[in-house]
Design a protein around this motif. Structure first.
Motif, PDB file in Angstrom:
ATOM      1  N   LYS A  77     -11.026  18.016 -85.631  1.00 37.40           N
ATOM      2  CA  LYS A  77     -11.687  19.181 -86.209  1.00 37.40           C
ATOM      3  C   LYS A  77     -11.213  20.469 -85.523  1.00 37.40           C
ATOM      4  O   LYS A  77     -10.887  21.458 -86.199  1.00 37.40           O
ATOM      5  N   ILE A  81      -9.147  23.576 -87.157  1.00 41.69           N
ATOM      6  CA  ILE A  81      -9.636  24.958 -87.140  1.00 41.69           C
ATOM      7  C   ILE A  81      -8.520  25.904 -86.697  1.00 41.69           C
ATOM      8  O   ILE A  81      -8.295  26.956 -87.314  1.00 41.69           O
ATOM      9  N   LYS A 121     -13.464  17.718 -93.306  1.00 47.01           N
ATOM     10  CA  LYS A 121     -14.250  17.667 -94.543  1.00 47.01           C
ATOM     11  C   LYS A 121     -13.684  16.622 -95.486  1.00 47.01           C
ATOM     12  O   LYS A 121     -14.431  15.853 -96.113  1.00 47.01           O
ATOM     13  N   SER A 189     -11.099  34.528 -96.420  1.00 48.27           N
ATOM     14  CA  SER A 189     -11.814  33.311 -96.836  1.00 48.27           C
ATOM     15  C   SER A 189     -11.445  32.135 -95.938  1.00 48.27           C
ATOM     16  O   SER A 189     -12.306  31.349 -95.532  1.00 48.27           O
ATOM     17  N   LEU A 192     -13.138  32.617 -92.598  1.00 48.00           N
ATOM     18  CA  LEU A 192     -14.571  32.290 -92.679  1.00 48.00           C
ATOM     19  C   LEU A 192     -14.800  30.780 -92.654  1.00 48.00           C
ATOM     20  O   LEU A 192     -15.728  30.289 -92.009  1.00 48.00           O
ATOM     21  N   VAL A 193     -13.960  30.034 -93.384  1.00 46.88           N
ATOM     22  CA  VAL A 193     -14.060  28.570 -93.366  1.00 46.88           C
ATOM     23  C   VAL A 193     -13.817  28.048 -91.954  1.00 46.88           C
ATOM     24  O   VAL A 193     -14.538  27.170 -91.460  1.00 46.88           O
ATOM     25  N   LEU A 195     -14.267  29.647 -89.115  1.00 46.66           N
ATOM     26  CA  LEU A 195     -15.401  30.012 -88.260  1.00 46.66           C
ATOM     27  C   LEU A 195     -16.603  29.099 -88.512  1.00 46.66           C
ATOM     28  O   LEU A 195     -17.298  28.691 -87.569  1.00 46.66           O
ATOM     29  N   TRP A 196     -16.825  28.766 -89.785  1.00 47.79           N
ATOM     30  CA  TRP A 196     -17.937  27.855 -90.128  1.00 47.79           C
ATOM     31  C   TRP A 196     -17.714  26.483 -89.501  1.00 47.79           C
ATOM     32  O   TRP A 196     -18.620  25.888 -88.928  1.00 47.79           O
ATOM     33  N   LEU A 197     -16.467  25.992 -89.568  1.00 41.61           N
ATOM     34  CA  LEU A 197     -16.135  24.706 -88.956  1.00 41.61           C
ATOM     35  C   LEU A 197     -16.246  24.778 -87.427  1.00 41.61           C
ATOM     36  O   LEU A 197     -16.666  23.810 -86.779  1.00 41.61           O
ATOM     37  N   ILE A 199     -18.304  26.730 -85.662  1.00 40.71           N
ATOM     38  CA  ILE A 199     -19.739  26.700 -85.311  1.00 40.71           C
ATOM     39  C   ILE A 199     -20.261  25.283 -85.378  1.00 40.71           C
ATOM     40  O   ILE A 199     -21.017  24.821 -84.512  1.00 40.71           O
ATOM     41  N   ASP A 200     -19.842  24.548 -86.431  1.00 40.88           N
ATOM     42  CA  ASP A 200     -20.264  23.157 -86.589  1.00 40.88           C
ATOM     43  C   ASP A 200     -19.734  22.290 -85.438  1.00 40.88           C
ATOM     44  O   ASP A 200     -20.420  21.420 -84.917  1.00 40.88           O
TER      45      ASP A 200
END
Length: 205
Positions: A77, A81, A121, A189, A192-193, A195-197, A199-200
């Motif tokens: 992951k 990223i 994902k 975009s 942002l994806v 950054l979301w990954l 944080i997860d």
């Protein structure tokens, strides 16, 4: 053999997963805008070869081995990223040198392979598919191959749709300024994806 009810259930689960915005689909839309459908075929091939490989591995039971090593999945992951951040940068960097030149090729086969190899994902979607639709009473190998082929048809169609959408948008945007804005939108975009990954991933440490 999957009956029609099972197929509808499979499609109801997998279509939203495969067509929803994610690293690969956002990249494909940007590729469609930047280089068109024909030049994006190697990118589609790279992504789907990895999907097929992962699907067969998980379908034949090696997914259970992977589940026992969560740190390994976390490493994938984090690497993914970092690669998404690189692809966002690469998208902004690629330009046309003159208006008369054909659009340069931004993303190719190996970009698709690396992105999908490092896409958590995509792997989790495959775990879900086999956990829901693999029947223990039937031949596992045959089912794994059938589900993989069905998934490949679905993903290729979704990928062509995303590329065609990106390419369709550019047909109505001719001036350099508007295209530059679109470049920033697709690049943002991807960021942002990522950054979301991120944080997860931090939540898993």
């Amino acid at each position: 053999m999957m009956n029609i009810d099972s197929f509808i259930s499979w499609l109801g689960v997998m279509l939203p997963l495969m067509i929803s915005p994610g690293p690969a689909n956002i990249l494909l839309a940007g590729a469609g805008m930047k280089q068109g459908l024909r030049r994006s075929i190697p990118l589609i091939a790279g992504i789907n070869i990895v999907i097929a490989g992962y699907s067969l591995l998980i379908g034949f039971g090696l997914g259970e081995f992977i589940k026992h090593y969560p740190k390994w999945l976390l490493g994938i992951k984090i690497a993914g990223i970092l690669y998404i951040f690189y692809l966002a940068y690469k998208f902004l960097k690629a330009k046309k040198t003159t208006d008369s030149e054909e659009t340069v090729k931004v993303y190719g086969f190996y970009d698709g392979v690396i992105l999908q190899l490092l896409n958590p994902k995509g792997m989790l979607s495959l775990f879900l598919m086999f956990s829901l639709f693999l029947d223990a009473q039937q031949n596992q190998g045959r089912q794994a191959i059938t589900l993989t082929l069905m998934l490949l048809v679905l993903t290729v169609l979704c990928h062509i749709l995303w590329i065609s959408t990106g390419n369709f948008i550019t047909r109505f945007i001719r001036d350099k300024k508007s295209r530059k804005v679109l470049n920033y939108i697709f690049s943002a975009s991807l960021v942002l994806v990522a950054l979301w990954l991120l944080i997860d991933a931090v939540g898993e440490i």
